[in-house]
Scaffold this motif. Structure first.
Motif, PDB file in Angstrom:
ATOM      1  N   HIS A 176      -1.422  -1.417  -3.172  1.00  0.00           N
ATOM      2  CA  HIS A 176      -0.253  -1.719  -4.269  1.00  0.00           C
ATOM      3  C   HIS A 176      -1.375  -2.155  -5.630  1.00  0.00           C
ATOM      4  O   HIS A 176      -2.266  -3.007  -5.365  1.00  0.00           O
ATOM      5  CB  HIS A 176       1.278  -2.424  -3.910  1.00  0.00           C
ATOM      6  N   ARG A 184       2.624  -3.986   6.621  1.00  0.00           N
ATOM      7  CA  ARG A 184       4.160  -3.948   6.616  1.00  0.00           C
ATOM      8  C   ARG A 184       4.644  -2.676   6.686  1.00  0.00           C
ATOM      9  O   ARG A 184       3.807  -1.568   6.079  1.00  0.00           O
ATOM     10  CB  ARG A 184       4.662  -4.464   5.482  1.00  0.00           C
ATOM     11  N   HIS A 185       5.979  -2.205   7.700  1.00  0.00           N
ATOM     12  CA  HIS A 185       6.116  -1.000   7.477  1.00  0.00           C
ATOM     13  C   HIS A 185       7.531  -1.105   7.425  1.00  0.00           C
ATOM     14  O   HIS A 185       8.235  -1.448   7.648  1.00  0.00           O
ATOM     15  CB  HIS A 185       5.931   0.154   8.501  1.00  0.00           C
ATOM     16  N   LYS A 186       8.228  -0.169   6.694  1.00  0.00           N
ATOM     17  CA  LYS A 186       9.812   0.066   5.598  1.00  0.00           C
ATOM     18  C   LYS A 186      10.184   0.731   6.768  1.00  0.00           C
ATOM     19  O   LYS A 186       9.419   1.950   7.165  1.00  0.00           O
ATOM     20  CB  LYS A 186       9.932   0.306   4.376  1.00  0.00           C
ATOM     21  N   VAL A 187      11.384   0.920   7.326  1.00  0.00           N
ATOM     22  CA  VAL A 187      12.910   1.997   8.227  1.00  0.00           C
ATOM     23  C   VAL A 187      12.923   2.506   7.280  1.00  0.00           C
ATOM     24  O   VAL A 187      14.585   1.875   6.678  1.00  0.00           O
ATOM     25  CB  VAL A 187      13.295   1.083   9.777  1.00  0.00           C
ATOM     26  N   HIS A 188      12.574   3.783   7.512  1.00  0.00           N
ATOM     27  CA  HIS A 188      13.537   4.678   6.597  1.00  0.00           C
ATOM     28  C   HIS A 188      15.206   5.146   7.483  1.00  0.00           C
ATOM     29  O   HIS A 188      13.890   6.091   8.264  1.00  0.00           O
ATOM     30  CB  HIS A 188      12.710   5.704   5.924  1.00  0.00           C
ATOM     31  N   ASN A 205       4.595  -7.904   9.192  1.00  0.00           N
ATOM     32  CA  ASN A 205       5.883  -7.545   8.954  1.00  0.00           C
ATOM     33  C   ASN A 205       7.425  -8.444   9.691  1.00  0.00           C
ATOM     34  O   ASN A 205       8.384  -8.750   8.678  1.00  0.00           O
ATOM     35  CB  ASN A 205       6.569  -6.405  10.138  1.00  0.00           C
ATOM     36  N   ARG A 258      -0.187   0.193  15.508  1.00  0.00           N
ATOM     37  CA  ARG A 258       0.140  -0.042  14.717  1.00  0.00           C
ATOM     38  C   ARG A 258      -0.656   0.067  13.834  1.00  0.00           C
ATOM     39  O   ARG A 258      -0.533   0.102  11.880  1.00  0.00           O
ATOM     40  CB  ARG A 258       1.472  -0.679  14.783  1.00  0.00           C
ATOM     41  N   ASN A 311      12.061  -4.109  -7.664  1.00  0.00           N
ATOM     42  CA  ASN A 311      10.928  -3.099  -6.693  1.00  0.00           C
ATOM     43  C   ASN A 311      10.097  -4.210  -6.495  1.00  0.00           C
ATOM     44  O   ASN A 311       9.151  -4.028  -6.283  1.00  0.00           O
ATOM     45  CB  ASN A 311      10.741  -2.432  -7.306  1.00  0.00           C
ATOM     46  N   THR A 312      10.431  -5.899  -5.534  1.00  0.00           N
ATOM     47  CA  THR A 312       8.956  -5.954  -5.432  1.00  0.00           C
ATOM     48  C   THR A 312       9.814  -6.612  -3.500  1.00  0.00           C
ATOM     49  O   THR A 312      10.762  -6.144  -2.572  1.00  0.00           O
ATOM     50  CB  THR A 312       8.814  -7.106  -6.037  1.00  0.00           C
ATOM     51  N   GLU A 313       8.618  -6.477  -2.625  1.00  0.00           N
ATOM     52  CA  GLU A 313       8.156  -7.293  -1.420  1.00  0.00           C
ATOM     53  C   GLU A 313       7.498  -8.428  -1.423  1.00  0.00           C
ATOM     54  O   GLU A 313       6.727  -8.769  -2.292  1.00  0.00           O
ATOM     55  CB  GLU A 313       7.381  -6.543  -0.867  1.00  0.00           C
TER      56      GLU A 313
END
Lengths: 327, 244
Positions: free
Chosen positions: A232, B202-206, B11, B182, B63-65
């Motif tokens: 990012h 990290r992975h997002k679950v959509h 994660n 992974r 929109n932060t993580e």
């Protein structure tokens, strides 16, 4: 990197010692080849190389203050197969002893020629010891340079210019001191050393300028993205795992303002190069030559301390990426 | 050849620093001497740690993580800190690939820390030697401990199992399988150090919800025609009786 004064004094002092020895030995070679008048063994070569010996010893002494556990320092000789630092630790006392032996040769007048080369060049013990000491001196320059030039993460140092810089600045300061020393003794070879000092200082100036230009254009392959592995373009550190600093913030950051860095850079570029050259040229023209040459050396040495200090601040360590914000 | 290492799952790391404190507790009480602190209860405390958790914010608000990022020695396969050591105090074990410092041989010249691009080594101001993560070498082989406890202190302490420990050279080990499946990655691969420790990205679950899924088409109340009870104040006495 944080500039450590023990290492600054180590590298500048041994540089002067090495340069002075090389100057004396160059003088002896020229004299042997009948290109220069022969100097007296006792007062010139013996005293001169004792002076070089003290500079080398002072450098070795300064290095002790860099160690957390100096009493275990002898262990540093063991890993010469892989470590340039270990090689430096071996070659520094060797050079010291050889310069001491060279001084002894001249002091005790062990200058009876073994044989005469091509019936014109007398080869005596001092010349042989001096030749070995010269090899050792250059090996020491190489080791000192490689301690810095061998660290590939510190890109500002990872270049042959680093080694050249150590050789040339050591040589320049040593020949300037040799000029001052020979002027103080009132010998007739002052101009020989003075011209060498001007030449070496000028070449050193060009090499240092090229390393400054090179370093100003460096781009690290490491970024915050590769450091934490997140793809990012906008990443901001919020905590670093310590509120009031750690070894990582003390050792790898110079904590200096840009203004001060600029001042030090200007100062060393002025003190190490043009000032001594102008003073030497003035001295060669004949007025107050001894005092001018001595001040040329002192000013150049002070400049070298600033130069080495700046050399440390120039290097940016990739670990700094992990320590951008306290939190 | 075995290569023990940690696998850190970004994660699930919540940044609680339990790994930091348990590491400090175990290693400061061990045979190798304390990990010294200065001004621990005063202004400007500082000290020696093998492991630290850092926090990074990715993106721009809103929109932060937040990424909690534990960092300790990565036990590189090709450790640049080892060959530069002038005394041989820094070494990599043949048997299990752990990079260690012999505190009795270290002269505290700090040269190894210059050669580590990750800043994984810390100089102990009191003992005057260089220190670093040992992967709890004094714990993982301790036969007096039950087998389940023969793991680094940080791994045992992690409440979310974000830290996994195993042999990354064994393709069938849990850590190797996770790295493979992974997308486990190494830090600063550009320097060719080949760190053994890996991180799981990290992975997002959509998942997509369609309009009709918001209304239960098979709502039993609707199906039977039975309506929910009226609010208490609107109920008549008949409603109350029939509800019995």
């Amino acid at each position: 990197m944080h500039p450590a004064f023990s290492v600054i004094f180590l590298s500048t002092l041994i540089g002067v010692g090495q340069g002075l020895f090389l100057a004396l030995y160059t003088g002896q070679i020229y004299a042997m080849m009948h290109l220069l008048p022969t100097q007296e063994s006792h007062s010139f070569y013996a005293v001169g190389s004792v002076l070089a010996f003290f500079f080398l010893a002072a450098g070795l002494f300064a290095s002790i203050f860099h160690l957390g556990r100096p009493m275990r320092g002898w262990r540093a000789m063991s890993q010469w197969r892989t470590s340039w630092l270990s090689r430096e630790v071996i070659i520094l006392p060797v050079t010291l002893c050889l310069v001491g032996a060279y001084a002894a040769c001249h002091y005790f007048s062990w200058t009876t020629p073994f044989f005469t080369l091509a019936e014109t060049y007398p080869i005596d013990p001092s010349l042989v010891v001096g030749a070995v000491a010269t090899i050792s001196t250059f090996a020491l320059f190489l080791c000192t340079g490689m301690v810095y030039a061998g660290l590939k993460f510190l890109q500002a140092w990872y270049t042959p210019l680093t080694i050249l810089n150590y050789v040339l600045l050591g040589g320049a300061s040593g020949f300037t001191l040799a000029a001052a020393f020979s002027a103080y003794l009132g010998t007739e070879i002052v101009s020989f050393y003075a011209l060498w000092a001007i030449l070496l200082t000028s070449i050193a100036f060009m090499i240092r300028l090229s390393s400054l230009i090179r370093n100003s254009q460096l781009k690290s392959p490491s970024t915050l993205q590769t450091a934490i592995g997140v793809r990012h373009s906008i990443i901001a550190q919020k905590t670093q795992g310590a509120m009031c600093g750690s070894f990582n913030t003390r050792e790898f950051f110079h904590h200096q303002s840009d203004e001060r860095l600029k001042t030090v850079k200007t100062l060393f570029l002025f003190l190490v190069f043009p000032t001594p050259i102008s003073l030497i040229i003035l001295a060669l023209s004949g007025i107050f030559s001894v005092n001018l040459l001595i001040s040329a050396f002192i000013i150049q040495y002070f400049g070298l301390i600033f130069e080495r200090w700046y050399f440390f601040t120039e290097a940016s360590h990739p670990q700094n990426l992990y320590y951008q914000t306290v939190g | 050849m075995k290569q023990l290492a940690l696998l850190i799952d970004l994660n699930v790391c919540v940044g609680c620093s339990a790994c930091v404190t348990s590491c400090k507790e175990w290693n400061t009480s061990g045979w190798a001497g304390p990990m010294s602190d200065f001004n621990p209860y005063d202004a400007n405390p500082t000290g020696t740690f093998f492991n630290r958790v850092q926090t990074f914010e990715v993106g721009t608000f809103p929109n932060t993580e937040t990424i909690h990022f534990p960092k300790s020695c990565l036990h590189c396969e090709d450790p640049p800190c080892v060959p530069v050591c002038p005394t041989g105090a820094s070494y990599k074990r043949e048997a299990d690939g752990i990079v260690l410092v012999d505190y009795d041989k270290c002269i505290g010249c700090k040269y190894c820390s210059w050669a580590c691009p990750y800043g994984a080594r810390e100089f102990d101001q009191y003992q005057k030697v260089m220190k670093k993560c040992t992967l709890c070498v004094d714990r993982i082989y301790d036969q007096t401990l039950p087998e389940t406890e023969r793991k680094p202190a940080c791994v045992l302490a992690c409440p979310t199992s974000a830290r996994l420990f195993g042999d990354v050279h064994d393709p069938d080990s849990d850590v190797s399988q996770l790295i493979r499946e992974r997308g486990g990655y190494q830090l600063m691969p550009e320097w060719g150090t080949h760190p053994s420790n890996h991180y799981l990205p990290r992975h997002k679950v959509h998942f997509t919800i369609h309009e009709d899924e918001l209304q239960r088409s098979d709502n039993p109340l609707k199906k039977e025609g039975v309506l929910p009870d009226l609010p208490k104040d609107q109920q008549t006495s008949e409603d109350i009786f029939t509800s019995w």
